[in-house]
Design a protein around this motif. Structure first.
Motif, mmCIF file in Angstrom:
data_model
loop_
_atom_site.group_PDB
_atom_site.id
_atom_site.type_symbol
_atom_site.label_atom_id
_atom_site.label_comp_id
_atom_site.label_asym_id
_atom_site.label_seq_id
_atom_site.Cartn_x
_atom_site.Cartn_y
_atom_site.Cartn_z
ATOM 1 N N PHE A 292 0.818 -1.212 0.000
ATOM 2 C CA PHE A 292 0.000 0.000 0.000
ATOM 3 C C PHE A 292 0.850 1.259 0.000
ATOM 4 N N ARG A 293 0.346 2.288 -0.654
ATOM 5 C CA ARG A 293 1.032 3.579 -0.724
ATOM 6 C C ARG A 293 0.773 4.413 0.511
ATOM 7 N N VAL A 294 -0.198 4.035 1.324
ATOM 8 C CA VAL A 294 -0.502 4.758 2.560
ATOM 9 C C VAL A 294 0.010 3.953 3.744
ATOM 10 N N ALA A 295 0.205 4.650 4.847
ATOM 11 C CA ALA A 295 0.688 4.011 6.063
ATOM 12 C C ALA A 295 -0.288 4.298 7.202
ATOM 13 N N LEU A 296 -0.265 3.462 8.191
ATOM 14 C CA LEU A 296 -1.123 3.670 9.355
ATOM 15 C C LEU A 296 -0.805 5.006 10.019
ATOM 16 N N GLU A 297 0.439 5.445 9.911
ATOM 17 C CA GLU A 297 0.829 6.738 10.474
ATOM 18 C C GLU A 297 0.083 7.899 9.802
ATOM 19 N N ASP A 298 -0.390 7.686 8.577
ATOM 20 C CA ASP A 298 -1.146 8.714 7.867
ATOM 21 C C ASP A 298 -2.560 8.861 8.411
ATOM 22 N N ASP A 299 -3.094 7.784 8.974
ATOM 23 C CA ASP A 299 -4.476 7.787 9.465
ATOM 24 C C ASP A 299 -4.615 6.658 10.476
ATOM 25 N N ALA A 300 -4.337 6.962 11.732
ATOM 26 C CA ALA A 300 -4.321 5.934 12.780
ATOM 27 C C ALA A 300 -5.704 5.362 13.070
ATOM 28 N N HIS A 301 -6.761 6.078 12.698
ATOM 29 C CA HIS A 301 -8.133 5.619 12.942
ATOM 30 C C HIS A 301 -8.924 5.670 11.633
ATOM 31 N N PRO A 302 -8.588 4.789 10.695
ATOM 32 C CA PRO A 302 -9.229 4.854 9.380
ATOM 33 C C PRO A 302 -10.731 4.586 9.445
ATOM 34 N N GLN A 303 -11.448 5.333 8.663
ATOM 35 C CA GLN A 303 -12.896 5.188 8.530
ATOM 36 C C GLN A 303 -13.207 4.841 7.077
ATOM 37 N N ILE A 304 -14.424 4.404 6.819
ATOM 38 C CA ILE A 304 -14.848 4.166 5.441
ATOM 39 C C ILE A 304 -14.647 5.486 4.682
ATOM 40 N N PRO A 305 -13.875 5.457 3.584
ATOM 41 C CA PRO A 305 -13.456 6.717 2.946
ATOM 42 C C PRO A 305 -14.439 7.316 1.949
ATOM 43 N N THR A 306 -15.639 6.779 1.866
ATOM 44 C CA THR A 306 -16.572 7.239 0.844
ATOM 45 C C THR A 306 -17.844 7.808 1.466
ATOM 46 N N GLN A 307 -18.731 8.302 0.603
ATOM 47 C CA GLN A 307 -19.888 9.077 1.049
ATOM 48 C C GLN A 307 -21.209 8.308 1.084
ATOM 49 N N PHE A 308 -21.184 6.989 0.867
ATOM 50 C CA PHE A 308 -22.410 6.177 0.924
ATOM 51 C C PHE A 308 -23.430 6.640 -0.122
ATOM 52 N N SER A 309 -22.951 6.901 -1.335
ATOM 53 C CA SER A 309 -23.837 7.326 -2.421
ATOM 54 C C SER A 309 -23.488 6.532 -3.680
ATOM 55 N N ALA A 310 -24.271 6.716 -4.731
ATOM 56 C CA ALA A 310 -24.009 6.011 -5.986
ATOM 57 C C ALA A 310 -22.685 6.427 -6.605
ATOM 58 N N GLU A 311 -22.199 7.632 -6.287
ATOM 59 C CA GLU A 311 -20.967 8.132 -6.881
ATOM 60 C C GLU A 311 -19.771 8.092 -5.944
ATOM 61 N N SER A 312 -19.968 7.561 -4.740
ATOM 62 C CA SER A 312 -18.891 7.444 -3.757
ATOM 63 C C SER A 312 -19.279 6.372 -2.752
ATOM 64 N N PHE A 313 -18.790 5.150 -3.002
ATOM 65 C CA PHE A 313 -19.202 4.025 -2.159
ATOM 66 C C PHE A 313 -18.032 3.078 -1.907
ATOM 67 N N THR A 314 -18.184 2.259 -0.893
ATOM 68 C CA THR A 314 -17.240 1.200 -0.593
ATOM 69 C C THR A 314 -18.014 -0.105 -0.540
ATOM 70 N N LEU A 315 -17.567 -1.081 -1.323
ATOM 71 C CA LEU A 315 -18.173 -2.406 -1.285
ATOM 72 C C LEU A 315 -17.421 -3.266 -0.286
ATOM 73 N N GLY A 316 -18.148 -4.156 0.351
ATOM 74 C CA GLY A 316 -17.548 -5.098 1.278
ATOM 75 C C GLY A 316 -17.926 -6.516 0.910
ATOM 76 N N ALA A 317 -16.982 -7.431 1.063
ATOM 77 C CA ALA A 317 -17.231 -8.862 0.881
ATOM 78 C C ALA A 317 -17.241 -9.500 2.260
ATOM 79 N N PHE A 318 -18.199 -10.372 2.480
ATOM 80 C CA PHE A 318 -18.400 -10.949 3.801
ATOM 81 C C PHE A 318 -18.319 -12.470 3.775
#
Length: 166
Positions: free
Chosen positions: A29-55
């Motif tokens: 990965f190009r990012v490190a945990l030091e860049d964001d120690a508490h990562p959140q879902i990075p998208t807006q929960f819309s048709a144009e900004s979403f995150t898919l999850g596999a379960f």
């Protein structure tokens, strides 16, 4: 394996999975945990900004985020980012399924023509996956990322929706 858009209620599971990605597999990965120690879902929960999850059961084992460009002149493009499949679920086609589901949703967006992403040149497994999903490299940035003193090139890849496999 079920794939669905993540909701705000999935944030804790996402944070746990993404921290695992950045601590156990940082070389991919190009990012490190030091860049964001508490990562959140990075998208807006819309048709144009979403995150898919596999379960697997109730466990989140894979993610892929999609963000459409918002500027007038670049609204025909969308970025795929933060793709990760936990090693316990690797080799089951989850990555391919996440990409295919994202492409399917992207095809519904009026005016969207292309998807792009970045991947470290050292991550040959991911490059093979993206290539088999219709992505082609269009640029390579030398020594783009420094991971523990080793400089790694980064590839930019694109898939035009008219040419992406169904």
């Amino acid at each position: 394996m079920p794939i669905r858009p993540l909701q705000a209620s999935d944030n804790a599971a996402y944070t746990t999975l993404w921290i695992n990605a950045l601590t156990e597999h940082e070389k991919h990965f190009r990012v490190a945990l030091e860049d964001d120690a508490h990562p959140q879902i990075p998208t807006q929960f819309s048709a144009e900004s979403f995150t898919l999850g596999a379960f697997a059961g109730d466990n989140l084992v894979g993610t892929l985020s999609f963000v459409r460009e918002t500027r007038f002149k670049t609204k025909h493009k969308a970025l795929l980012m933060r793709m990760y499949v936990h090693p316990s679920a690797a080799g089951q086609g989850i990555g391919k399924a996440l990409i295919q589901a994202t492409i399917s949703l992207a095809r519904n967006l009026i005016g969207l023509r292309q998807l792009y992403l970045t991947v470290l040149a050292s991550n040959q497994r991911a490059i093979r996956l993206y290539t088999s999903s219709g992505f082609s490299p269009f640029a390579q940035e030398p020594e783009s990322v420094n991971i523990q003193g080793q400089y790694i090139d980064e590839l930019q890849m694109v898939c035009f929706l008219s040419k992406c496999p169904p």
